[in-house]
Every structure is written in structure tokens, then in C-alpha cells.
Design a protein around this motif. Structure first.
Motif, PDB file in Angstrom:
ATOM      1  N   ALA A   1      40.795  56.103  34.185  1.00  0.00           N
ATOM      2  CA  ALA A   1      40.898  54.639  34.153  1.00  0.00           C
ATOM      3  C   ALA A   1      41.053  54.167  32.712  1.00  0.00           C
ATOM      4  CB  ALA A   1      39.660  54.015  34.783  1.00  0.00           C
ATOM      5  N   PHE A   2      42.198  53.594  32.406  1.00  0.00           N
ATOM      6  CA  PHE A   2      42.447  53.132  31.038  1.00  0.00           C
ATOM      7  C   PHE A   2      41.446  52.059  30.617  1.00  0.00           C
ATOM      8  CE2 PHE A   2      44.862  50.228  28.143  1.00  0.00           C
ATOM      9  CZ  PHE A   2      44.805  51.053  27.038  1.00  0.00           C
ATOM     10  N   ASP A   3      41.113  51.143  31.554  1.00  0.00           N
ATOM     11  CA  ASP A   3      40.175  50.077  31.172  1.00  0.00           C
ATOM     12  C   ASP A   3      38.794  50.641  30.829  1.00  0.00           C
ATOM     13  OD1 ASP A   3      39.574  50.718  33.801  1.00  0.00           O
ATOM     14  OD2 ASP A   3      39.903  48.704  34.603  1.00  0.00           O
ATOM     15  N   VAL A   4      38.426  51.741  31.476  1.00  0.00           N
ATOM     16  CA  VAL A   4      37.131  52.368  31.184  1.00  0.00           C
ATOM     17  C   VAL A   4      37.125  52.906  29.749  1.00  0.00           C
ATOM     18  CG1 VAL A   4      35.653  54.352  31.727  1.00  0.00           C
ATOM     19  CG2 VAL A   4      36.583  52.928  33.577  1.00  0.00           C
ATOM     20  N   ILE A   5      38.228  53.520  29.365  1.00  0.00           N
ATOM     21  CA  ILE A   5      38.296  54.084  28.013  1.00  0.00           C
ATOM     22  C   ILE A   5      38.277  52.975  26.969  1.00  0.00           C
ATOM     23  CG2 ILE A   5      39.839  55.334  26.450  1.00  0.00           C
ATOM     24  CD1 ILE A   5      40.317  57.277  28.768  1.00  0.00           C
ATOM     25  N   ALA A   6      39.017  51.889  27.234  1.00  0.00           N
ATOM     26  CA  ALA A   6      38.983  50.757  26.303  1.00  0.00           C
ATOM     27  C   ALA A   6      37.580  50.145  26.262  1.00  0.00           C
ATOM     28  CB  ALA A   6      40.018  49.712  26.717  1.00  0.00           C
ATOM     29  N   HIS A   7      36.924  50.109  27.412  1.00  0.00           N
ATOM     30  CA  HIS A   7      35.545  49.607  27.481  1.00  0.00           C
ATOM     31  C   HIS A   7      34.635  50.426  26.558  1.00  0.00           C
ATOM     32  CE1 HIS A   7      31.923  48.067  29.840  1.00  0.00           C
ATOM     33  NE2 HIS A   7      31.426  49.161  29.273  1.00  0.00           N
TER      34      HIS A   7
ATOM     35  N   PHE B   1      37.603  43.452  26.466  1.00  0.00           N
ATOM     36  CA  PHE B   1      38.672  44.185  25.788  1.00  0.00           C
ATOM     37  C   PHE B   1      39.191  45.337  26.642  1.00  0.00           C
ATOM     38  CE2 PHE B   1      36.665  41.823  22.338  1.00  0.00           C
ATOM     39  CZ  PHE B   1      37.790  41.155  21.877  1.00  0.00           C
ATOM     40  N   GLY B   2      38.373  45.799  27.586  1.00  0.00           N
ATOM     41  CA  GLY B   2      38.876  46.771  28.558  1.00  0.00           C
ATOM     42  C   GLY B   2      40.003  46.162  29.379  1.00  0.00           C
ATOM     43  N   ALA B   3      39.782  44.942  29.859  1.00  0.00           N
ATOM     44  CA  ALA B   3      40.806  44.272  30.671  1.00  0.00           C
ATOM     45  C   ALA B   3      42.003  43.864  29.813  1.00  0.00           C
ATOM     46  CB  ALA B   3      40.201  43.046  31.360  1.00  0.00           C
TER      47      ALA B   3
ATOM     48  N   LEU C   1      49.534  48.408  32.259  1.00  0.00           N
ATOM     49  CA  LEU C   1      49.286  49.512  33.185  1.00  0.00           C
ATOM     50  C   LEU C   1      48.713  48.941  34.480  1.00  0.00           C
ATOM     51  CD1 LEU C   1      47.692  52.090  30.708  1.00  0.00           C
ATOM     52  CD2 LEU C   1      49.860  52.359  31.924  1.00  0.00           C
ATOM     53  N   ASP C   2      49.588  48.351  35.286  1.00  0.00           N
ATOM     54  CA  ASP C   2      49.155  47.778  36.556  1.00  0.00           C
ATOM     55  C   ASP C   2      47.894  46.927  36.335  1.00  0.00           C
ATOM     56  OD1 ASP C   2      49.092  47.241  39.205  1.00  0.00           O
ATOM     57  OD2 ASP C   2      48.349  49.205  39.841  1.00  0.00           O
ATOM     58  N   PRO C   3      48.007  45.916  35.455  1.00  0.00           N
ATOM     59  CA  PRO C   3      46.792  45.250  34.966  1.00  0.00           C
ATOM     60  C   PRO C   3      46.150  44.291  35.964  1.00  0.00           C
ATOM     61  CG  PRO C   3      48.736  44.218  34.020  1.00  0.00           C
ATOM     62  CD  PRO C   3      49.229  45.384  34.821  1.00  0.00           C
TER      63      PRO C   3
END
Ligand code: CA
Ligand code: CA
Ligand code: CA
Ligand code: CA
Ligand code: ZN
Length: 548
Positions: A371-377, A407-409, A417-419
Motif C-alpha cells: 500500500a503506497f499510502d501506508v509507506i507515505a504514512h 500526507f499518506g493520502a 495511484l488509484d487515489p
């Protein structure tokens, strides 16, 4: 170090808090070391721990006396003083001295043998990495240099030219250096000749000509096209191009193109609940083993995504906020995948580890690095650590969590990425996420200060009350009516700019929700003017969630 060591997780952690053990608790050895050995030479390639006792000696002397004591283990030729040369030294903002060294034999550099060492502010050596070319005193004993440099150069150049249809046009003059070249347990005096050219194609060729026989010992191209890029398949089965590092015939998930690098490790599921243990024990298992591959096609999805997405988050903060890594000083970003066993979570481990961990998930979830948002989180937690340093408890802790969701979102929208405004939806199969910023109530989270959860669990409900701020951020960006208040949305870019400035310039360790409101208004005033419509929108957004 008596500071509380904190594991900040995506959702409620399995542990409440981890403290450095006090006297009388788990006995802590005065020194300990964790050694990763090179399979071929059985000499250490990465040693970490508390390798020496406290000392007032110069960092270089601390390292050299450690190495001299361990000469039998590292198998260098003579003494640390004669075999290692410091080529760089600097002190970071945590007081660690970073040394970079190279190996020499009788004053001749050993090709590719460089090392890093870290010495903390109390003079304790905490890591030494790099593989010493072993037993050179034995191996070089009977070797003689017989070949002239000119002869070696023409051998290399002839071979180079014969391998292209058209003669390469050098970008700069070729260089020749005398080295010791070590390969497959063989060590030789050699001339290292480097050719750089753009025509007829991009080339950065290195030749090693045996100084005894004049033979070509080795040759390889290390231009960008060959060894810096690989491919891999992510958690969701998608193919990605990866920045990698080649060492010999092995490819590593090491991205040298961003800051001081992005490094991805395999935690090898060593322990079910490693986070329960004291920090010095956790340090024996982290960061784990560098993820490597022999054909440069990486199939470990969780490693591929952790690596790729960490790079993308780096790009997001650099491009949007001109921030160079989490500390704005280009610090390396490290991730360990396969952390724990069936662990459905992800986390940022603060000082002194400074790295991310990702679990493999369980029957309901996929590996969390998917999950990209998890990594940004998680990386946002690292930014918060280095800026507002919001205490991870009660209201300041909820703001800390919310900043990571915001900032994750936003990073997910930036990367397109399919935001969405959900968190973790790509890895939570049954629930389609764990939080929604647009409508926190979908996951039983509060969307108004009246519904603030008073609890002692989860550091005072930081993963719950964060949703009140999440809702305000969502409304500020997208606009809407909430609890009878109408908010004019200002869009994601401006919302991000306001919250970034708020986090990095105005919030402090103990900020409350009310102080966050003031800080955000201050940030918006500085960015757009105190009478701006943006300031009005910030006021509306906080009014809508009941924060005054
Ligand atoms: Ca492979
Ligand atoms: Ca902190
Ligand atoms: Ca999404
Ligand atoms: Ca999302
Ligand atoms: Zn978090």
C-alpha cells in the motif's frame, strides 16, 4: 540513551511502549556484536551492536583499536593503521561520527573495498560495514609487477575497440590506476583502466589488467543502463522498474539515486513479537539481510513494493516541499519487510533505529508494503520526528497520526495511484481500508471533537482521534457541509502546503487540537495573506469538526 524508544504503527501497536531497560531489568551487556559473515571468505561483512566501550578517543582511533583487536576475524594484512585509510568523516545531527574508509595493501588501494563505520557521541563503535579483502599478506607474497602501464592500457583499449562496431568516442580521458584486484578468492596486482563514452552507445567500462601477466583479469560496464536498474513484481502482481545496486553478479535493492540511498532488507520473519524486546536485542535482528537477487528480476513482492514506494515517497516530498528525505539532509531510507509473523501492521521505528518495518499480513490482509499510502504514512512519521516531534499521546499523538494519514493520502493523489481518501485499502482485503478521511464514521472513528474518545489504550486513542483532524483536512481540501458548517474547499495542493508548513514550522511537541487550529491559520496567513479566502477555509474546516 534514556529516551523512550517508540514504535509508531499504522494501526494500534501490539505493544504499549518500549523502554530502554533500566538497571535491574533485563541485564544489558556492556558490549555485544551481531556479525553477518561473507559466505565465501567467512569474514564479517556487516558488524553492528555496541562494539566497544565508551571512550574519549578520536572516532578513528576507536575503530582502529577495535579492528586491531579483531585482526584474526577480519583477516587484514598488517594493522588497521597501515591497511585502512579514512577518506571521509562527518558528524551528523545526532552526534554520530560517520567514517568512510578504503583498504590498501602496501599503499596500493584494494579495488572496491570501502567501508563505513559509525561511532556514537559517547565514543562507542556501533557499526562497521564492508568486506575486507582477506589475507593479502599471504596472497600477494610471490606476486611481482612486471607489466608496464602503457602495455596494459593498449591491451585494454584494443579489446574495448574490438567489441564495438564503431570506435568509442571518449567523454573524458581514460584513467589508469594501480590497484589490488580481488576476485573469486584470487588477488592480483592490476591496472584498473576506465573508459567513459557516449558514442556509439553509453559506456563506463572498467578493465583490470594483470600487472604480472598482462592478461585481462576482468572487465565490466557500469554505466547506468546496465547495473542501476532492475525489475520486480509487486504485492498486487504489477511489474515495476527498480533502482538497484550491482555488486559483482549480485543485485541488491539499494537505490543510489535518491539522497544517501534507499535500502530494503528482509527481516526473515525471525520472531513473532520482536517489538516486545528491549532495543539492544531488537538491534540484533534489524535491519535484517539486504534483499538480493541473481538475475535482477525481483520476485519478493513485499520487498519490491517497499523499495519502489519508498523511492516514490522520497520524490513526493522533494518535488512538493523541496524536502530531501525525512530529515531534509538526504538520510538513507531503510525498510525491513517480512517483519514478525503474520503481522498485520507497519511501523516507523524511531531513534536509534530510524527505519520502517512491514508485516506480511494475515488471512485478511496482504503484505503491508503493498500500500503506497501506508509507506507515505510511515515516512511522514519520520518527518514529524525531525520537525514538530509531536508527543505520541493524547491530542498531540492524534495530530501526529493525522499528519501521517494526510500526507499518506496526498502522496497517493500526487502519484495518481488509484487515489482516494482511504488508508491502507490496497492491502486490507475484507475491510477496504482501515480509515477514511472523507467519512471516518465508516470505520467507527469520530468526525467531530464532541465525539473525542477518552481512553488510555493506544496512547490515548491516537489512531481514533486522529480522524477528527483527518476530517478537517479533507473538508479543507474538498469542501462540503459538516455538522451544519459549510467549508469552501481549496484543493489538495494548498491543503498540503498549509499542513506541511504547520507541521514543520509551527507545531511543537505538546500541541493540542486547539493549538493546531491556530498553527494552521498562522501557516495559511503566511502563505496566502491573513485576509485570504484560504485562511477563512481553514477556520471553517476546524469549526466544522468542533475545534476552536
Ligand atoms: Ca530473480
Ligand atoms: Ca519523536
Ligand atoms: Ca487507492
Ligand atoms: Ca489510499
Ligand atoms: Zn501512524
Amino acid at each position: 540513551m534514556n529516551k523512550k524508544f517508540l514504535a509508531v504503527c499504522l494501526s494500534m501497536c501490539l505493544v504499549l511502549a518500549i523502554f530502554i531497560p533500566q538497571a535491574g531489568a533485563t541485564p544489558k551487556p556492556e558490549t555485544f556484536e551481531k556479525i553477518n559473515k561473507n559466505e565465501k571468505t567467512s569474514t564479517p561483512e556487516f558488524v553492528s551492536g555496541k562494539l566497544t566501550k565508551k571512550s574519549n578517543k578520536k572516532p578513528k582511533d576507536v575503530l582502529f583499536s577495535y579492528l586491531n583487536e579483531k585482526k584474526e576475524t577480519f583477516k587484514f594484512a598488517e594493522s588497521a593503521e597501515s591497511d585502512f585509510v579514512v577518506i571521509d568523516e562527518f558528524v551528523d545531527n545526532l552526534g554520530f561520527t560517520h567514517l568512510r574508509l578504503k583498504q590498501e595493501f602496501n599503499g596500493i588501494p584494494v579495488y572496491g573495498r570501502t567501508f563505513t563505520a559509525h561511532i556514537d557521541s559517547s565514543g562507542v563503535l556501533t557499526s562497521f560495514s564492508g568486506t575486507v579483502a582477506p589475507e593479502l599478506d599471504q596472497k600477494m607474497k610471490k606476486k611481482k609487477k612486471k607489466v608496464k602501464q602503457k602495455k596494459a592500457f593498449s591491451t585494454a583499449e584494443k579489446d574495448l575497440i574490438s567489441s564495438f562496431a564503431e570506435e568509442p568516442q571518449y567523454a573524458i580521458d581514460p584513467t589508469t590506476e594501480e590497484v589490488i584486484y580481488v576476485k573469486n578468492d584470487k588477488s592480483n596486482y592490476a591496472y584498473h583502466i576506465n573508459f567513459k563514452f557516449f558514442y556509439p552507445e553509453l559506456g563506463d567500462w572498467n578493465y583490470f589488467i594483470d600487472a604480472s601477466t598482462g592478461d585481462i583479469l576482468d572487465k565490466f560496464d557500469q554505466s547506468f543502463k546496465v547495473d542501476a536498474v532492475g525489475t520486480g513484481t509487486g504485492v498486487l502482481g504489477d511489474e515495476k522498474t527498480l533502482n538497484i545496486d550491482r555488486q559483482g553478479s549480485t543485485y541488491y535493492l539499494q537505490d543510489n539515486t535518491r539522497g544517501d540511498g534507499i535500502f530494503t532488507y528482509d527481516g526473515e520473519n525471525v520472531h513473532q513479537n520482536l517489538l516486545y524486546y528491549p532495543i539492544w536485542l531488537i538491534q540484533r535482528y534489524l535491519p535484517g539481510t539486504a534483499v538480493s537477487d541473481s538475475d535482477n528480476i525481483f520476485n519478493d513482492g513485499s520487498a519490491v513494493d517497499a523499495h519502489y514506494y519508498a523511492g516514490l515517497v522520497y520524490d513526493y516530498f522533494l518535488e512538493e516541499f523541496n524536502r530531501d528525505s525525512f530529515d531534509n539532509q538526504g538520510s538513507a531510507i531503510k525498510s525491513t519487510v517480512h517483519f514478525g509473523q503474520n503481522w498485520s501492521n507497519a511501523g516507523w521505528l524511531g531513534e536509534p533505529l530510524n527505519q520502517m518495518i512491514y508485516g506480511d499480513g494475515d488471512s485478511d490482509t496482504l503484505p503491508f508494503s503493498g500500500a503506497f499510502d501506508v509507506i507515505a504514512h510511515e515516512i511522514t512519521h519520520a518527518i514529524t520526528d525531525r520537525t514538530a516531534d509531536l508527543i505520541y499521546q493524547d491530542e498531540s499523538g492524534a495530530i501526529n497520526e493525522s499528519m501521517s494519514d494526510i500526507f499518506g493520502a496526498l502522496a497517493e493523489f500526487w502519484a495518481d495511484l488509484d487515489p482516494d481518501w482511504l488508508m491502507g485499502e490496497d492491502v486490507t482485503l475484507s475491510s477496504n481500508g482501515i480509515r477514511s478521511m472523507a467519512d471516518p464514521t465508516l470505520f467507527n472513528k469520530p468526525d467531530h471533537y464532541d465525539d473525542y474518545l477518552h481512553t488510555t489504550a493506544d496512547y490515548g486513542g491516537v489512531h481514533t482521534n486522529s480522524s477528527i483532524i483527518n476530517k478537517a483536512a479533507y473538508l479543507l481540501s474538498e469542501g462540503g457541509n459538516h455538522s451544519g458548517v459549510s467549508v469552501n474547499g481549496i484543493g489538495k495542493d494548498k491543503m498540503g502546503d498549509i499542513f506541511y508548513r504547520t507541521l514543520t514550522q509551527h507545531l511543537t511537541a505538546s500541541s493540542t487540537f486547539s493549538q493546531l487550529r491556530s498553527a494552521a491559520i498562522q501557516a495559511a496567513s503566511e502563505l496566502y495573506g491573513s485576509n485570504s479566502s484560504e485562511v477563512t477555509s481553514v477556520q471553517q474546516a476546524f469549526n466544522a469538526v468542533g475545534i476552536n
